[in-house]
Scaffold this motif. Sequence first.
Motif, PDB file in Angstrom:
ATOM      1  N   CYS A 140       7.289  53.198  44.595  1.00 44.90           N
ATOM      2  CA  CYS A 140       7.519  53.199  43.152  1.00 44.90           C
ATOM      3  C   CYS A 140       6.229  53.589  42.436  1.00 44.90           C
ATOM      4  O   CYS A 140       5.156  53.065  42.732  1.00 44.90           O
ATOM      5  CB  CYS A 140       7.980  51.810  42.705  1.00 44.90           C
ATOM      6  SG  CYS A 140       8.007  51.605  40.921  1.00 44.90           S
ATOM      7  N   SER A 161       5.263  52.832  39.688  1.00 47.79           N
ATOM      8  CA  SER A 161       4.761  51.789  38.799  1.00 47.79           C
ATOM      9  C   SER A 161       4.260  50.563  39.572  1.00 47.79           C
ATOM     10  O   SER A 161       3.140  50.121  39.389  1.00 47.79           O
ATOM     11  CB  SER A 161       5.881  51.419  37.827  1.00 47.79           C
ATOM     12  OG  SER A 161       5.531  50.308  37.083  1.00 47.79           O
ATOM     13  N   CYS A 162       5.110  49.997  40.464  1.00 50.22           N
ATOM     14  CA  CYS A 162       4.688  48.774  41.159  1.00 50.22           C
ATOM     15  C   CYS A 162       4.263  49.055  42.602  1.00 50.22           C
ATOM     16  O   CYS A 162       3.831  48.147  43.314  1.00 50.22           O
ATOM     17  CB  CYS A 162       5.796  47.731  41.127  1.00 50.22           C
ATOM     18  SG  CYS A 162       7.225  48.209  42.102  1.00 50.22           S
ATOM     19  N   ILE A 207      10.750  55.755  40.331  1.00 53.14           N
ATOM     20  CA  ILE A 207      10.480  54.421  39.774  1.00 53.14           C
ATOM     21  C   ILE A 207      11.610  53.493  40.249  1.00 53.14           C
ATOM     22  O   ILE A 207      12.788  53.862  40.178  1.00 53.14           O
ATOM     23  CB  ILE A 207      10.441  54.464  38.227  1.00 53.14           C
ATOM     24  CG1 ILE A 207       9.290  55.381  37.768  1.00 53.14           C
ATOM     25  CG2 ILE A 207      10.263  53.064  37.631  1.00 53.14           C
ATOM     26  CD1 ILE A 207       9.259  55.651  36.276  1.00 53.14           C
ATOM     27  N   CYS A 218      11.546  48.050  38.070  1.00 58.60           N
ATOM     28  CA  CYS A 218      10.621  48.547  37.043  1.00 58.60           C
ATOM     29  C   CYS A 218      11.369  49.228  35.904  1.00 58.60           C
ATOM     30  O   CYS A 218      10.970  49.146  34.751  1.00 58.60           O
ATOM     31  CB  CYS A 218       9.604  49.501  37.640  1.00 58.60           C
ATOM     32  SG  CYS A 218       8.336  48.651  38.589  1.00 58.60           S
ATOM     33  N   LEU A 240       9.848  47.695  32.599  1.00 60.39           N
ATOM     34  CA  LEU A 240       8.788  48.415  31.879  1.00 60.39           C
ATOM     35  C   LEU A 240       9.000  48.261  30.365  1.00 60.39           C
ATOM     36  O   LEU A 240      10.141  48.274  29.898  1.00 60.39           O
ATOM     37  CB  LEU A 240       8.775  49.895  32.280  1.00 60.39           C
ATOM     38  CG  LEU A 240       8.137  50.181  33.648  1.00 60.39           C
ATOM     39  CD1 LEU A 240       8.498  51.591  34.130  1.00 60.39           C
ATOM     40  CD2 LEU A 240       6.619  50.032  33.603  1.00 60.39           C
ATOM     41  N   GLU A 292       1.813  47.488  34.486  1.00 59.61           N
ATOM     42  CA  GLU A 292       2.458  48.502  35.317  1.00 59.61           C
ATOM     43  C   GLU A 292       2.550  49.858  34.618  1.00 59.61           C
ATOM     44  O   GLU A 292       2.650  50.883  35.280  1.00 59.61           O
ATOM     45  CB  GLU A 292       3.815  47.982  35.783  1.00 59.61           C
ATOM     46  CG  GLU A 292       3.581  47.063  36.971  1.00 59.61           C
ATOM     47  CD  GLU A 292       4.721  46.169  37.347  1.00 59.61           C
ATOM     48  OE1 GLU A 292       5.694  46.085  36.589  1.00 59.61           O
ATOM     49  OE2 GLU A 292       4.623  45.552  38.425  1.00 59.61           O
ATOM     50  N   VAL A 293       2.473  49.864  33.305  1.00 55.67           N
ATOM     51  CA  VAL A 293       2.472  51.154  32.597  1.00 55.67           C
ATOM     52  C   VAL A 293       1.152  51.875  32.900  1.00 55.67           C
ATOM     53  O   VAL A 293       1.126  53.070  33.176  1.00 55.67           O
ATOM     54  CB  VAL A 293       2.658  50.974  31.065  1.00 55.67           C
ATOM     55  CG1 VAL A 293       2.514  52.307  30.352  1.00 55.67           C
ATOM     56  CG2 VAL A 293       4.019  50.379  30.762  1.00 55.67           C
ATOM     57  N   GLU A 339      -0.623  51.514  35.556  1.00 59.73           N
ATOM     58  CA  GLU A 339      -0.528  51.925  36.959  1.00 59.73           C
ATOM     59  C   GLU A 339       0.266  53.238  37.083  1.00 59.73           C
ATOM     60  O   GLU A 339      -0.113  54.148  37.812  1.00 59.73           O
ATOM     61  CB  GLU A 339       0.164  50.793  37.746  1.00 59.73           C
ATOM     62  CG  GLU A 339       0.175  50.955  39.252  1.00 59.73           C
ATOM     63  CD  GLU A 339      -1.208  50.973  39.897  1.00 59.73           C
ATOM     64  OE1 GLU A 339      -2.190  50.523  39.253  1.00 59.73           O
ATOM     65  OE2 GLU A 339      -1.304  51.456  41.037  1.00 59.73           O
ATOM     66  N   LEU A 340       1.330  53.297  36.324  1.00 59.78           N
ATOM     67  CA  LEU A 340       2.192  54.479  36.305  1.00 59.78           C
ATOM     68  C   LEU A 340       1.401  55.723  35.852  1.00 59.78           C
ATOM     69  O   LEU A 340       1.447  56.777  36.488  1.00 59.78           O
ATOM     70  CB  LEU A 340       3.324  54.201  35.311  1.00 59.78           C
ATOM     71  CG  LEU A 340       4.553  55.069  35.288  1.00 59.78           C
ATOM     72  CD1 LEU A 340       5.369  54.870  36.544  1.00 59.78           C
ATOM     73  CD2 LEU A 340       5.419  54.706  34.084  1.00 59.78           C
TER      74      LEU A 340
END
Length: 229
Positions: free
Chosen positions: A14, A16-17, A28, A32, A36, A72-73, A75-76
């Motif tokens: 993923c 994001s995570c 994604i 998430c 998100l 997580e945003v 990270e994305l």
Amino acid sequence: MLNEILYIFFPKSCGSCNIPLHTFEEGICTSCRHSLPEISFVSSVENQMHDIFKEYKISLATALFNFEKHTEVQELIHNLKYRNQKKIGKVIGHWHGAKLALDTNFCHVDVVLPVPIHKKKLKQRGYNQVSSYGTILAKKLNADFNESILKKVIHTKTQAKQTRQERFENMFNSMELADATSLKNKHILLVDDVITTGATMKACIECLKEIEGIKISVAAIAVTLLEDA
Ligand SMILES: [Zn+2]
């Protein structure tokens, strides 16, 4: 079947995570997708994003997520920008584009322009991180996509080493327009990954604002808002 086999050897994670994705998930994970921090406004005539650009007359402003550090945003965006995960831009483009396509205001966009990066950076990274996102947005809005008309001409040093003032000044003179005539009377949608101070976008707006009959809107994957949207 082939996908299933490939998946065993090359599991995707993923964006994001970073947990492994199921074969039916695109970029994604489902969890998430639900967690998100999506922004509730899509465009609306005036929203908190307009405040960032209050010195300009911009038309529409939209972002998909609320941006906060260590989330997580972030990270994305980090995966998209620094870890060669171009695909995330596509997935987010579909997500955001589907929302915008339902908004009649956005149906009038003529051209999508990604905020450019300097060619030196382009060479290092291999891609402009907002191009895939912008391409899909353009497709969803039946607009053109043009990534050669706006150019970044000055290679600013690592922004972290500059004061905010220096950053603004450098940024303001850093964009160049290759062809103004083709943008006459057009509704432009400028796209970027994250909008915080809006300095990069503003540099682009400076380049475009004098064009006859132009209408400028902005879109980003995420925006830093002072209050909850
Ligand atoms: Zn996830």
